[in-house]
Design an enzyme around this catalytic site. Structure first.
Site, PDB file in Angstrom:
ATOM      1  N   LYS A 169      29.296  29.521  31.092  1.00 54.73           N
ATOM      2  CA  LYS A 169      30.148  30.071  30.046  1.00 54.73           C
ATOM      3  C   LYS A 169      29.289  30.793  29.010  1.00 54.73           C
ATOM      4  O   LYS A 169      28.209  30.329  28.634  1.00 54.73           O
ATOM      5  CB  LYS A 169      30.939  28.955  29.364  1.00 54.73           C
ATOM      6  CG  LYS A 169      31.997  28.314  30.251  1.00 54.73           C
ATOM      7  CD  LYS A 169      33.179  29.237  30.473  1.00 54.73           C
ATOM      8  CE  LYS A 169      34.320  28.537  31.200  1.00 54.73           C
ATOM      9  NZ  LYS A 169      35.481  29.428  31.373  1.00 54.73           N
ATOM     10  N   GLU A 327      36.689  27.503  42.319  1.00 57.48           N
ATOM     11  CA  GLU A 327      35.977  26.649  41.357  1.00 57.48           C
ATOM     12  C   GLU A 327      36.854  25.423  41.046  1.00 57.48           C
ATOM     13  O   GLU A 327      36.985  25.017  39.893  1.00 57.48           O
ATOM     14  CB  GLU A 327      35.632  27.426  40.087  1.00 57.48           C
ATOM     15  CG  GLU A 327      36.832  28.055  39.411  1.00 57.48           C
ATOM     16  CD  GLU A 327      36.475  28.870  38.172  1.00 57.48           C
ATOM     17  OE1 GLU A 327      35.365  29.428  38.121  1.00 57.48           O
ATOM     18  OE2 GLU A 327      37.314  28.938  37.257  1.00 57.48           O
TER      19      GLU A 327
END
Length: 373
Positions: A169, A327
């Site tokens: 992220k 994911e």
């Protein structure tokens, strides 16, 4: 045949702790709230769905609290007395009563599929046309720890053969610092595992034009949603600029969104979340548009618990259009197991649960433990 008419709908909010804090561009969380939706038929069969957003309303405007209110006050009256096999009629009726609120609708859609499949004694994927594979690739989201710790974590996971692809992220730090950190990790893992990034739509155009090429030069293999979701022209510009795939997430929540991304050439890959699309039915529409346009789809996550994750695994295993891996790691991030038998992860794959419905059974003692008072 078992009576399929719906006699009750119950909702429960859980707060399930995580194994470590999970950081997004604008927030972080140490526990994931889940809304459990239970649909019970006159035949005594209960199907479950899960309302979940990644850490609160920052992403799509919904939270477990708003979802619970919408389901109980507005959606339940549409459901009672209807058959769980009437999904194609029920969901448009819900649309007429509730605009948007796709995460809440997804919970209901999945609960209906689970109850119907259990009533028939078949897996949910049978209702979607049948599974053509029994597992899918699964990427792991790395944390926000210093780069050296992240590299060690990733190498350990590669060594144990649990994951061979990783997401980082971005968007919470200064872009220069953030980029240097990611490049350090990507270069350390080069030749051992793939690294992709997700900015959660937090960079403006100039920032993205400056730093996305540096990330690609540093070994990042995929760029996910660097700029705001509605700015498709900027995403298209970036897609033309770099030689690696650009993935749209915040930009695609509806079939029409997918059509616009295709028209503008804004992305090579769509992050398909059964949650943000409003359930399994709407997800199929998004994938159909992507396939027609030659756009790949990735089975993405909202950090679902085991119910939501199982639903997405059934979808991915029944849908050839999910052709860019997944994911679907949500349950691995939870420190507490909510199922009687956990979903299986091994060799970089997550495996399709076997059995009727979603193929998973809740541990009701664990559900009770983590139910919000």
């Amino acid at each position: 045949m078992t009576d399929l008419s719906i006699v009750s709908v119950e909702t429960t909010i859980l707060d399930v702790p995580l194994v470590r804090p999970h950081k997004f561009a604008t927030t972080s969380m140490t526990a994931q709230p889940l809304l459990l939706v239970a649909v019970t038929t006159a035949g005594g069969v209960t199907g479950y769905g899960e309302g979940v957003v990644p850490g609160g309303p920052w992403w799509g405007g919904e939270s477990v609290e708003t979802m619970q209110a919408i389901v109980e006050r507005y959606i339940v009256p549409v459901l009672l007395g209807r058959g769980v096999d009437e999904i194609t009629g029920i969901m448009p009726d819900i649309e007429r009563v509730v605009a948007n609120a796709r995460f809440a609708k997804a919970a209901v859609d999945v609960a209906l599929h689970d109850a119907w499949a259990r009533s028939l004694g078949v897996p949910v994927h049978t209702l979607l046309g049948g599974a053509f594979r029994k597992s899918v690739d699964v990427t792991w989201a790395l944390g926000a720890a210093p780069a050296e710790e992240i590299i060690e974590e990733a190498l350990d996971l590669v060594e144990s053969k649990r994951h061979f692809s990783f997401k980082l992220k971005m968007g919470a730090l200064d872009p220069a610092v953030d980029t240097a950190r990611v490049v350090q990790i990507a270069q350390a893992l080069q030749g051992k595992a793939g690294v992709r990034i997700d900015v959660n739509a937090r960079w403006d155009r100039l920032t993205a034009l400056k730093y996305v090429p540096r990330l690609v030069e540093g070994g990042v293999e995929l760029i996910e949603q660097p700029t705001p979701g509605e700015q498709l022209e900027v995403l298209a510009e970036l897609n033309r600029l770099v030689p690696v795939p650009v993935m749209a997430d915040e930009s695609v929540q509806t079939p029409h969104d997918a059509l616009e991304v295709a028209r503008r050439g804004a992305a090579d890959v769509i992050a398909l979340k059964t949650t943000k699309c409003g359930g399994l039915q709407k997800s199929r529409e998004v994938v159909a548009i992507a396939k027609a346009a030659g756009i790949a789809c990735h089975g993405a996550t909202s950090i679902e618990g085991p119910i939501g994750t199982a639903a997405s695994i059934h979808f991915a295993c029944a849908e050839p259009g999910i052709d860019f891996g997944t994911e679907l790691f949500g349950p691995l991030l939870f420190s507490e197991e909510l199922l009687q038998e956990p979903i299986r992860y091994a060799d970089g794959q997550v495996f399709l649960p076997e059995g009727p419905g979603l193929g998973v059974e809740l541990n009701m003692d664990a559900v009770k433990t983590w139910t919000r008072n």
